[in-house]
Write a protein that holds these residues in place. Sequence first.
Motif, PDB file in Angstrom:
ATOM      1  N   ARG A   9       0.819  -1.220   0.000  1.00  0.00           N
ATOM      2  CA  ARG A   9       0.000   0.000   0.000  1.00  0.00           C
ATOM      3  C   ARG A   9       0.849   1.265   0.000  1.00  0.00           C
ATOM      4  O   ARG A   9       0.302   2.375  -0.040  1.00  0.00           O
ATOM      5  CB  ARG A   9      -0.932   0.007   1.212  1.00  0.00           C
ATOM      6  CG  ARG A   9      -1.978  -1.108   1.203  1.00  0.00           C
ATOM      7  CD  ARG A   9      -2.829  -1.067   2.458  1.00  0.00           C
ATOM      8  NE  ARG A   9      -3.532   0.213   2.597  1.00  0.00           N
ATOM      9  CZ  ARG A   9      -4.694   0.481   2.044  1.00  0.00           C
ATOM     10  NH1 ARG A   9      -5.314  -0.423   1.299  1.00  0.00           N
ATOM     11  NH2 ARG A   9      -5.279   1.657   2.230  1.00  0.00           N
ATOM     12  N   HIS A  10       2.160   1.110   0.079  1.00  0.00           N
ATOM     13  CA  HIS A  10       3.060   2.257   0.188  1.00  0.00           C
ATOM     14  C   HIS A  10       4.089   2.223  -0.940  1.00  0.00           C
ATOM     15  O   HIS A  10       4.254   1.215  -1.631  1.00  0.00           O
ATOM     16  CB  HIS A  10       3.742   2.256   1.553  1.00  0.00           C
ATOM     17  CG  HIS A  10       2.772   2.369   2.686  1.00  0.00           C
ATOM     18  ND1 HIS A  10       2.445   3.559   3.269  1.00  0.00           N
ATOM     19  CD2 HIS A  10       2.026   1.417   3.317  1.00  0.00           C
ATOM     20  CE1 HIS A  10       1.543   3.352   4.226  1.00  0.00           C
ATOM     21  NE2 HIS A  10       1.272   2.056   4.265  1.00  0.00           N
ATOM     22  N   GLU A  11       4.781   3.333  -1.124  1.00  0.00           N
ATOM     23  CA  GLU A  11       5.789   3.429  -2.174  1.00  0.00           C
ATOM     24  C   GLU A  11       7.006   4.168  -1.645  1.00  0.00           C
ATOM     25  O   GLU A  11       6.918   4.902  -0.643  1.00  0.00           O
ATOM     26  CB  GLU A  11       5.224   4.132  -3.407  1.00  0.00           C
ATOM     27  CG  GLU A  11       4.780   5.560  -3.184  1.00  0.00           C
ATOM     28  CD  GLU A  11       4.042   6.137  -4.399  1.00  0.00           C
ATOM     29  OE1 GLU A  11       3.446   5.347  -5.162  1.00  0.00           O
ATOM     30  OE2 GLU A  11       4.064   7.368  -4.573  1.00  0.00           O
ATOM     31  N   GLN A 270      -3.201   5.414   7.460  1.00  0.00           N
ATOM     32  CA  GLN A 270      -3.789   6.578   6.803  1.00  0.00           C
ATOM     33  C   GLN A 270      -4.609   7.332   7.834  1.00  0.00           C
ATOM     34  O   GLN A 270      -4.839   6.834   8.930  1.00  0.00           O
ATOM     35  CB  GLN A 270      -4.644   6.157   5.603  1.00  0.00           C
ATOM     36  CG  GLN A 270      -5.716   5.138   5.926  1.00  0.00           C
ATOM     37  CD  GLN A 270      -6.273   4.452   4.692  1.00  0.00           C
ATOM     38  OE1 GLN A 270      -5.528   4.013   3.818  1.00  0.00           O
ATOM     39  NE2 GLN A 270      -7.603   4.343   4.606  1.00  0.00           N
ATOM     40  N   ALA A 305       6.688   3.398   7.113  1.00  0.00           N
ATOM     41  CA  ALA A 305       5.822   2.893   6.046  1.00  0.00           C
ATOM     42  C   ALA A 305       6.005   3.679   4.753  1.00  0.00           C
ATOM     43  O   ALA A 305       5.978   3.109   3.668  1.00  0.00           O
ATOM     44  CB  ALA A 305       4.364   2.943   6.494  1.00  0.00           C
ATOM     45  N   PRO A 307       5.151   7.025   1.934  1.00  0.00           N
ATOM     46  CA  PRO A 307       3.953   7.588   1.285  1.00  0.00           C
ATOM     47  C   PRO A 307       3.005   6.492   0.804  1.00  0.00           C
ATOM     48  O   PRO A 307       3.414   5.367   0.516  1.00  0.00           O
ATOM     49  CB  PRO A 307       4.529   8.359   0.090  1.00  0.00           C
ATOM     50  CG  PRO A 307       5.972   8.573   0.416  1.00  0.00           C
ATOM     51  CD  PRO A 307       6.392   7.400   1.240  1.00  0.00           C
ATOM     52  N   LEU A 308       1.753   6.851   0.702  1.00  0.00           N
ATOM     53  CA  LEU A 308       0.733   5.910   0.242  1.00  0.00           C
ATOM     54  C   LEU A 308       0.645   5.898  -1.285  1.00  0.00           C
ATOM     55  O   LEU A 308       0.606   6.946  -1.925  1.00  0.00           O
ATOM     56  CB  LEU A 308      -0.623   6.288   0.828  1.00  0.00           C
ATOM     57  CG  LEU A 308      -0.801   5.881   2.291  1.00  0.00           C
ATOM     58  CD1 LEU A 308      -1.790   6.789   2.984  1.00  0.00           C
ATOM     59  CD2 LEU A 308      -1.259   4.435   2.383  1.00  0.00           C
ATOM     60  N   ARG A 309       0.570   4.708  -1.843  1.00  0.00           N
ATOM     61  CA  ARG A 309       0.386   4.580  -3.286  1.00  0.00           C
ATOM     62  C   ARG A 309      -0.961   5.142  -3.742  1.00  0.00           C
ATOM     63  O   ARG A 309      -1.104   5.565  -4.895  1.00  0.00           O
ATOM     64  CB  ARG A 309       0.463   3.107  -3.709  1.00  0.00           C
ATOM     65  CG  ARG A 309       1.834   2.473  -3.583  1.00  0.00           C
ATOM     66  CD  ARG A 309       1.867   1.079  -4.185  1.00  0.00           C
ATOM     67  NE  ARG A 309       3.140   0.420  -3.925  1.00  0.00           N
ATOM     68  CZ  ARG A 309       4.237   0.614  -4.661  1.00  0.00           C
ATOM     69  NH1 ARG A 309       4.192   1.443  -5.701  1.00  0.00           N
ATOM     70  NH2 ARG A 309       5.354  -0.020  -4.354  1.00  0.00           N
ATOM     71  N   THR A 318      -0.915  10.640   1.184  1.00  0.00           N
ATOM     72  CA  THR A 318       0.375  11.085   1.707  1.00  0.00           C
ATOM     73  C   THR A 318       0.269  12.360   2.532  1.00  0.00           C
ATOM     74  O   THR A 318       0.963  12.515   3.546  1.00  0.00           O
ATOM     75  CB  THR A 318       1.347  11.268   0.528  1.00  0.00           C
ATOM     76  OG1 THR A 318       1.489  10.013  -0.148  1.00  0.00           O
ATOM     77  CG2 THR A 318       2.707  11.748   0.995  1.00  0.00           C
ATOM     78  N   ASN A 321      -0.915  11.614   6.067  1.00  0.00           N
ATOM     79  CA  ASN A 321       0.154  11.013   6.864  1.00  0.00           C
ATOM     80  C   ASN A 321       1.205  12.048   7.232  1.00  0.00           C
ATOM     81  O   ASN A 321       1.731  12.060   8.348  1.00  0.00           O
ATOM     82  CB  ASN A 321       0.781   9.851   6.097  1.00  0.00           C
ATOM     83  CG  ASN A 321      -0.138   8.640   6.031  1.00  0.00           C
ATOM     84  OD1 ASN A 321      -1.340   8.751   6.265  1.00  0.00           O
ATOM     85  ND2 ASN A 321       0.407   7.490   5.688  1.00  0.00           N
TER      86      ASN A 321
END
Length: 392
Positions: A9-11, A270, A305, A307-309, A318, A321
């Motif tokens: 779920r993250h990048e 999130q 974790a 940033p979020l994808r 992102t 967060n």
Amino acid sequence: MQTLFDPDRHEPLTDVPWDADAAKKAIATIATDAIAASRDGVWPAHPLEDGPIDEGRTLYMGAAGVLWALTYLAEQGAIPNDDRLQRWATALPALYDSAPDTGSHVPSYFLGEAGVLLVALRAEQRQNWLDRLFDVVESNIENPTLEALWGAPGTVIAAMFADELTGDTRWRQAVSRNLAFLSSVWLHSERCGCDLWIQDLYGRTEPLLGAGHGFAGNVFAYLRALHWLPNADAELVLQRAVHTLRTTATIQEDLANWPPVPEIDHFLVQWCHGAPGIITAFGPAPPNDDLDDLLVKGGELVWRAGPLRKGPSLCHGTAGNGAALLTLFSRTGDSRWLDRARRFAMHSIQQVAAARETYKQGRYSLWTGDLGVAVYLWRCLQGEGGLPSLDF
């Protein structure tokens, strides 16, 4: 050992360093595009919205949120003022009356009439709007959802902002009645060993923990009003809340996270569910060593974790967060949290640009789109925590 976040779920975080000029340019680009895309004070839906409501009116992902953000940025001097903003804001209540986003009038702050009225009142104080907002807040006290997006914890925030606008004592009384009801249904769970609310939401009845739909969002309403509570009540609220937070946390060395529902082996990172929303919800709390230990561990989890994808938004992206990292900077004064928040900010700029390239349009909403990112970038420039439409 449990996995406190799902790596898929993250990048990876961008290696682009913080650049204040790039942040200012991104704010200007988002705001200019939003104003240009307006259909006389409402905005087109984005393909990524769940069940898109074209030309929605509400705070969460409609015109009220866009206007809140644009007005805030103009008041802060982040963008030039535009006379149309006030006209569009004062037209919103009639637009909502004619076509509510959900098909019928609902009192919700985020998803209904309360948020619409408050944005209009920020533009122009009209007695009929104030009276209507008061009725809406009162009507929502016993909303069975017992969470912030639909229920009383959200309309408490609307009442507190109305108090800041007017100073009328009836708003404080309304907040007191709302919190009294919430206290009456904040009950001890023998199974979980702590005090929880049970949410009745979308056909499911369960105790949720997050800032969007659960425990943390409810506690935030108390924390925003803490200065109005008697000292003994304020101390008891904080004691109960911190105990529940500690009991429901999963801690691994210097990391902590919270599942959407207690006692499940599934974690999100999130704002609406997980450590980021826990941190921002407890941001207004008085200093407390046990609480701050938990929040710092949650912040380390957010940073680990990455940033979020899913994208750059506040609710589940992102920027939300990153806002948790800004909150930790405000609470601790430790500059590493500001540095980390600004790194997330640079990543969110890239995500906004990439989404515009893919969809050939901006995402015009406060909590799910680009306008929330613009406000987050401004807060990073100022080095100040807090979330739009909640803290300020």
